[in-house]
Design an enzyme around this catalytic site. Structure first.
Site, PDB file in Angstrom:
ATOM      1  N   LYS A   1      55.924  -1.088  16.091  1.00  0.00           N
ATOM      2  CA  LYS A   1      55.886   0.211  15.426  1.00  0.00           C
ATOM      3  C   LYS A   1      54.538   0.384  14.730  1.00  0.00           C
ATOM      4  CE  LYS A   1      58.586   2.796  11.939  1.00  0.00           C
ATOM      5  NZ  LYS A   1      59.748   2.716  11.018  1.00  0.00           N
TER       6      LYS A   1
ATOM      7  N   SER B   1      63.290   6.291  11.641  1.00  0.00           N
ATOM      8  CA  SER B   1      61.909   6.599  11.913  1.00  0.00           C
ATOM      9  C   SER B   1      61.300   5.789  13.063  1.00  0.00           C
ATOM     10  CB  SER B   1      61.079   6.380  10.646  1.00  0.00           C
ATOM     11  OG  SER B   1      61.072   5.018  10.295  1.00  0.00           O
TER      12      SER B   1
ATOM     13  N   SER C   1      66.221   3.085   9.567  1.00  0.00           N
ATOM     14  CA  SER C   1      65.197   3.408  10.578  1.00  0.00           C
ATOM     15  C   SER C   1      65.140   2.482  11.776  1.00  0.00           C
ATOM     16  CB  SER C   1      63.816   3.453   9.926  1.00  0.00           C
ATOM     17  OG  SER C   1      63.661   4.631   9.188  1.00  0.00           O
TER      18      SER C   1
END
Lengths: 479, 96
Positions: free
Chosen positions: A77, A152, A176
């Site tokens: 990420k 997210s 997330s």
């Protein structure tokens, strides 16, 4: 033709000479190119990955297979530092920023032979539940391109869902990792607070943030967790307990005591199909000899407000470092004084959701409101923690839906921040009290979308959590 | 709690953010909704529960205070929007 099912099978294929690390990297690079429309990756490290795969292939020929993650293709990420690579938290304010060092998790991955394939799209500064708040545009759910992947860590979830890497590392502040894992039909683990070093993770809310793992199965999650966990002299919030090593052959006949929160299943916002599937699974568990009981949880409606007070407060403080001086966007607008200079840099660099959260965080911390909002939320957090300890005195684990609805349509909720926040109602609990939680892709909705079940155990109990998870996956015919 | 224009302006200033008139209306109304939403906590009877301040049970994690290398000067300057060979450059902030 290369086909990935698990790290164990992949390692066998490498040892038998059925594939090589180089061939595997070529496969993923081509997969990523074919799936470019999903927007899961911001950047692919093709040349580096091939060079690393070549080294690993040579090393394996000479010295045999070394490393628990030998040749395993991992995506990161865009909030995790990888030295020499761009890192932006999907924000314009960090456009062009280059990491000066590796996050501890990256060093640990590399030490066990992993290949880092690329940088994955996410909500700006990990703030969001749909991956629509990214400077690089939304990520599409591979199961239905009109739907969000969750957030997210949306890019990281889709990368595993669409076979664009073997495992991804994301971050989970209020769900997330687990929420996008649910929306994408994969496994997503948020470990205990303090299990994994956050050195080199861009901070959002420091008393909540934890690096998490996406994979297609529980054994791969367990291997990755073992590798990236453990004490770190660069992060004093990490527990000194040894990394969890999960032996799945133990306790195979164990009968579990499981709790679920009555209010969670009776919540008016819960999709009826998800409710029915969860209740049916509870019956299956009971029929299999496990003891599943309803527990009162009258605080359910207060956990999202508590979460937003505390996380926005911490975010407003953490994000004050983005001032456009030592790094980050610098505006070309004229300014009157230093405060204007900062305001120009920050206002041009941050997106709307980040600004909203900084404003709310500033509000709850400001003089005159601090006790009424921030301190109150810390008290509620303590109540939640005490309540949790009572539950775990009696039960091995808590089960619940992961998310109250399946993946929603792109832009369906993007105009309503509160509606969006409610998507986290079942996941923020684990972050508020610091316990591990996992989402398991057990179910399918009539919309065609997958959805999951969440399992939580008490802190530092990832090994029992993963063992139970594997049992549940097996009961659903998945592993 | 009502988010008035003056409260909004004060928060924006403390946050080091500026908003156009159009953005202000939009963010202000979101902020008002968010504040009303978190005020739900007023319903909770917290009695004498103390605030939870730390997530970790660890107390005083010590290490030796050793001098070690960090990033080099050129690395430290690498991401700066404006710098010379040795320093970050910032705008002149002192007015005559």
């Amino acid at each position: 033709m290369f086909r990935f099912s698990s790290i164990k099978d992949y390692h066998n294929a490498l040892l038998n000479g059925q594939t090589t690390c180089v061939e595997t990297v070529h496969y993923y690079v081509s997969q990523i190119k074919t799936a470019a429309h999903l927007n899961a990756y911001i950047e692919v490290f093709e040349q580096d990955a091939i060079a690393r795969a070549t080294e690993l292939d040579n090393a394996r020929k000479q010295n045999g297979m070394q490393g628990k993650l030998h040749g395993v293709v991992v995506g990161l990420k865009d909030v995790i530092c990888y030295k020499g690579k761009t890192l932006t938290a999907s924000s314009k304010i960090l456009a062009g920023f280059t990491s000066l060092f590796n996050a501890t998790v990256v060093d640990k991955l590399l030490a066990e032979g992993a290949i880092i394939i690329g940088r994955q799209n996410c909500d700006e500064f990990a703030m969001g539940s749909s991956n629509e708040n990214s400077a690089y545009g939304p990520v599409l759910n591979h199961a239905d391109n009109t739907r969000v992947p969750g957030g997210s860590s949306g890019g990281s979830a889709v990368a595993v869902q669409a076979d664009l890497c073997m495992i991804s590392l994301g971050s989970d502040t209020g769900g997330s990792v687990r929420q996008p894992a649910d929306f994408c039909g994969i496994v997503g683990l948020k470990p205990t607070y303090g299990r994994i070093s956050r050195y080199g993770l861009i901070a959002y809310a420091s008393s909540f943030d934890q690096i998490g793992i996406f994979a297609t199965n529980t054994e791969d999650v367990a291997i990755a967790l073992e590798v990236i966990s453990g004490a770190d002299e660069f992060d004093s919030t990490v527990s000194n307990q040894p990394a969890p090593v999960c032996d799945f052959t133990e306790e195979t006949g164990k009968k579990y005591k499981l709790a679920y929160f009555k209010e969670a299943l009776e919540h008016p916002g819960l999709d009826p199909e998800i409710k029915a599937a969860t209740e049916a699974f509870i019956k299956t568990l009971t029929a299999a000899g496990h003891d599943v009981q309803a527990v009162d949880f009258e605080l359910l409606d207060y956990i999202i407000p508590t979460y937003y007070i505390l996380t926005t407060a911490e975010a407003s403080s953490n994000l004050s470092r983005y001032d456009g001086v030592k790094y980050g966007h610098r505006s070309s607008k004229p300014y009157e004084d230093l405060a204007d200079f900062y305001k120009n840099n920050r206002s041009e660099g941050f997106g709307d959701e980040v600004k909203r959260r900084i404003m709310l965080g500033t509000f709850v911390l400001s003089a005159g409101y601090y006790d009424a909002y921030y301190t109150k939320a810390q008290r509620v957090r303590n109540m939640l923690r005490r309540k949790t300890q009572v539950v775990f005195n009696q039960f091995d684990a808590i089960i619940s839906p992961t998310v109250p609805s399946p993946a929603f349509k792109i832009s369906e909720k993007s105009n309503d921040p509160i509606e969006m926040y409610l998507a986290d109602i079942y996941t923020v609990f684990a972050n508020l009290v610091g316990i591990p939680g996992i989402s398991l892709p057990l179910f399918k909705h009539s919309t065609g979308m997958p959805f999951g079940m969440q399992v939580m155990t008490s802190e530092m109990n990832e090994v029992p959590l993963l063992r139970l998870s594997k049992r549940l996956m097996q009961m659903a015919g998945l592993e | 709690m009502e988010i008035t224009d003056s409260v909004f302006e004060q928060l924006a200033n403390l946050s080091r953010l500026s908003f156009s008139e159009e953005e202000k209306q939009h963010i202000k109304s979101d902020l008002q909704r968010m504040v009303s939403f978190i005020e739900k906590l007023d319903e909770v009877d917290i009695a004498d529960v103390p605030p939870l301040l730390f997530m970790s049970n660890a107390v005083n994690v010590w290490r030796e205070d050793e001098v070690r290398g960090s990033v080099s000067n050129s690395e430290a300057l690498q991401n700066a929007p404006q710098h010379d060979e040795a320093f970050f450059q910032v705008p002149k902030v002192i007015k005559k």
